[in-house]
Design a protein around this motif. Structure first.
Motif, PDB file in Angstrom:
ATOM      1  N   VAL A 139      -5.182 -30.344  -5.029  1.00  0.00           N
ATOM      2  CA  VAL A 139      -6.121 -30.648  -6.103  1.00  0.00           C
ATOM      3  C   VAL A 139      -5.377 -31.409  -7.195  1.00  0.00           C
ATOM      4  O   VAL A 139      -4.547 -30.836  -7.912  1.00  0.00           O
ATOM      5  N   ASP A 140      -5.662 -32.702  -7.304  1.00  0.00           N
ATOM      6  CA  ASP A 140      -4.974 -33.545  -8.276  1.00  0.00           C
ATOM      7  C   ASP A 140      -5.868 -34.748  -8.564  1.00  0.00           C
ATOM      8  O   ASP A 140      -6.377 -35.377  -7.631  1.00  0.00           O
ATOM      9  N   LEU A 197      -6.143 -31.491 -14.921  1.00  0.00           N
ATOM     10  CA  LEU A 197      -7.037 -31.974 -13.886  1.00  0.00           C
ATOM     11  C   LEU A 197      -8.365 -32.440 -14.453  1.00  0.00           C
ATOM     12  O   LEU A 197      -9.082 -31.660 -15.088  1.00  0.00           O
ATOM     13  N   ASP A 198      -8.684 -33.704 -14.236  1.00  0.00           N
ATOM     14  CA  ASP A 198     -10.019 -34.215 -14.527  1.00  0.00           C
ATOM     15  C   ASP A 198     -10.445 -33.909 -15.962  1.00  0.00           C
ATOM     16  O   ASP A 198     -11.598 -33.581 -16.243  1.00  0.00           O
ATOM     17  N   GLY A 199      -9.476 -33.984 -16.892  1.00  0.00           N
ATOM     18  CA  GLY A 199      -9.784 -33.710 -18.294  1.00  0.00           C
ATOM     19  C   GLY A 199      -9.922 -32.245 -18.632  1.00  0.00           C
ATOM     20  O   GLY A 199     -10.318 -31.895 -19.752  1.00  0.00           O
ATOM     21  N   THR A 212      -8.588 -32.998  -2.781  1.00  0.00           N
ATOM     22  CA  THR A 212      -9.744 -33.189  -3.657  1.00  0.00           C
ATOM     23  C   THR A 212      -9.222 -33.681  -5.002  1.00  0.00           C
ATOM     24  O   THR A 212      -8.104 -33.347  -5.404  1.00  0.00           O
ATOM     25  N   THR A 213     -10.059 -34.477  -5.691  1.00  0.00           N
ATOM     26  CA  THR A 213      -9.582 -35.097  -6.925  1.00  0.00           C
ATOM     27  C   THR A 213     -10.481 -34.824  -8.127  1.00  0.00           C
ATOM     28  O   THR A 213     -10.224 -35.350  -9.204  1.00  0.00           O
ATOM     29  N   THR A 214     -11.519 -34.021  -7.946  1.00  0.00           N
ATOM     30  CA  THR A 214     -12.389 -33.634  -9.057  1.00  0.00           C
ATOM     31  C   THR A 214     -12.704 -32.153  -8.976  1.00  0.00           C
ATOM     32  O   THR A 214     -12.532 -31.519  -7.917  1.00  0.00           O
ATOM     33  N   ILE A 215     -13.185 -31.599 -10.077  1.00  0.00           N
ATOM     34  CA  ILE A 215     -13.580 -30.194 -10.106  1.00  0.00           C
ATOM     35  C   ILE A 215     -14.697 -29.945  -9.088  1.00  0.00           C
ATOM     36  O   ILE A 215     -14.668 -28.952  -8.344  1.00  0.00           O
ATOM     37  N   GLU A 216     -15.674 -30.829  -9.043  1.00  0.00           N
ATOM     38  CA  GLU A 216     -16.822 -30.651  -8.152  1.00  0.00           C
ATOM     39  C   GLU A 216     -16.383 -30.672  -6.691  1.00  0.00           C
ATOM     40  O   GLU A 216     -16.847 -29.855  -5.878  1.00  0.00           O
ATOM     41  N   LEU A 270      -9.364 -23.565 -13.826  1.00  0.00           N
ATOM     42  CA  LEU A 270      -9.911 -23.719 -12.484  1.00  0.00           C
ATOM     43  C   LEU A 270      -9.263 -22.725 -11.523  1.00  0.00           C
ATOM     44  O   LEU A 270      -9.933 -22.147 -10.661  1.00  0.00           O
ATOM     45  N   ALA A 271      -7.962 -22.508 -11.684  1.00  0.00           N
ATOM     46  CA  ALA A 271      -7.265 -21.545 -10.836  1.00  0.00           C
ATOM     47  C   ALA A 271      -7.831 -20.141 -11.034  1.00  0.00           C
ATOM     48  O   ALA A 271      -8.025 -19.390 -10.072  1.00  0.00           O
TER      49      ALA A 271
END
Length: 247
Positions: free
Chosen positions: A24-25, A73-75, A49-53, A81-82
């Motif tokens: 995730v980055d 991540l993604d602002g 994956t590169t976004t929260i969604e 998120l973790a």
């Protein structure tokens, strides 16, 4: 010699499972390159994956063993998120993979329960060692960051010892009432549960807040929870056939 099909099936069942990694980055080239590199390792499969969604969707749609997560991540704060991922998927392991050098973030990450912290400029062999260690239930913290973690743990232990000493000053009745407050009971409900008048309960609450050096019942409950006060079971309210004596 030809093996029987059932023997061949048994041998296949003994093969170690492939562990699924989720990178995730929000820097797409890095995320995809790392996923490609890890995907060729025996026993591992990797997805980026590169976004929260995208991350939420991946966690929802498939089993993930380890998340390799950037904390910026993604602002958003990747540690948040973790925490969300661990709440929804308690068995997932999380390894922070970051270029950041903000040592204070390691404390929040450890509190949340990450299994490792790896800098992006470290060799891939080191990252793999941390990933396999996480899968075994191990935790890796860079030695130079251990000072911050140990200092936080020491401060937390000292704070809890102080809170436990304050709780020890309470009478058994005050401790009982504090426990009921901690599970969300109102003073009126506590009065009914313990066959006390509301004024008596209010007096006990006033006394326990003074002993705990706090200014409200809410603050007393927060202190009790931090100190790990055992909470009572479900209250037995409105039990028929029991006549209470008010005092």
């Amino acid at each position: 010699m030809t093996r029987h099909p059932t023997v061949l099936a048994a041998l296949r069942l003994q093969e170690p499972p492939v562990r699924q990694l989720l990178i995730v980055d929000d820097y797409v080239p890095f995320a995809e390159a790392l996923a490609c590199r890890l995907d060729i390792e025996p026993g591992l499969a990797a997805l980026a994956t590169t976004t929260i969604e995208q991350t939420r969707a991946a966690l929802r749609d498939q089993h993930v063993d380890v998340i390799l997560l950037d904390i910026d991540l993604d602002g958003r704060d990747g540690i948040e998120l973790a925490d969300e991922a661990r709440s929804d998927h308690p068995n997932v392991r999380i390894v922070v993979v970051t270029a950041g050098r903000d040592e204070s973030r390691i404390v929040d990450a450890v509190r949340m329960g990450v299994s490792g912290w790896v800098f992006k400029d470290e060799p891939i062999e080191h990252l793999l060692a941390v990933v396999w260690g996480a899968l075994r239930g191990e935790t890796w913290i860079p030695p130079r960051l251990l000072t911050y973690v140990l200092a936080d743990l020491t401060a937390a232990q000292n704070e809890r010892a102080e809170q436990e000493a304050l709780l020890a000053k309470l009478s058994s009745r005050e401790t009982q009432i504090l426990g009921y407050l901690a599970i969300g009971m109102s003073m009126e409900a506590i009065a009914g549960q313990l066959f006390l008048s509301r004024n008596t309960v209010r007096t006990h609450v006033y006394n326990l807040t003074r002993k705990l050096n706090v200014h409200s019942a809410l603050a007393a409950v927060a202190l009790a929870r931090r100190a790990g006060l055992p909470l009572p079971g479900p209250a037995r309210l409105d039990l028929p056939g029991i006549a209470g004596r008010w005092r």
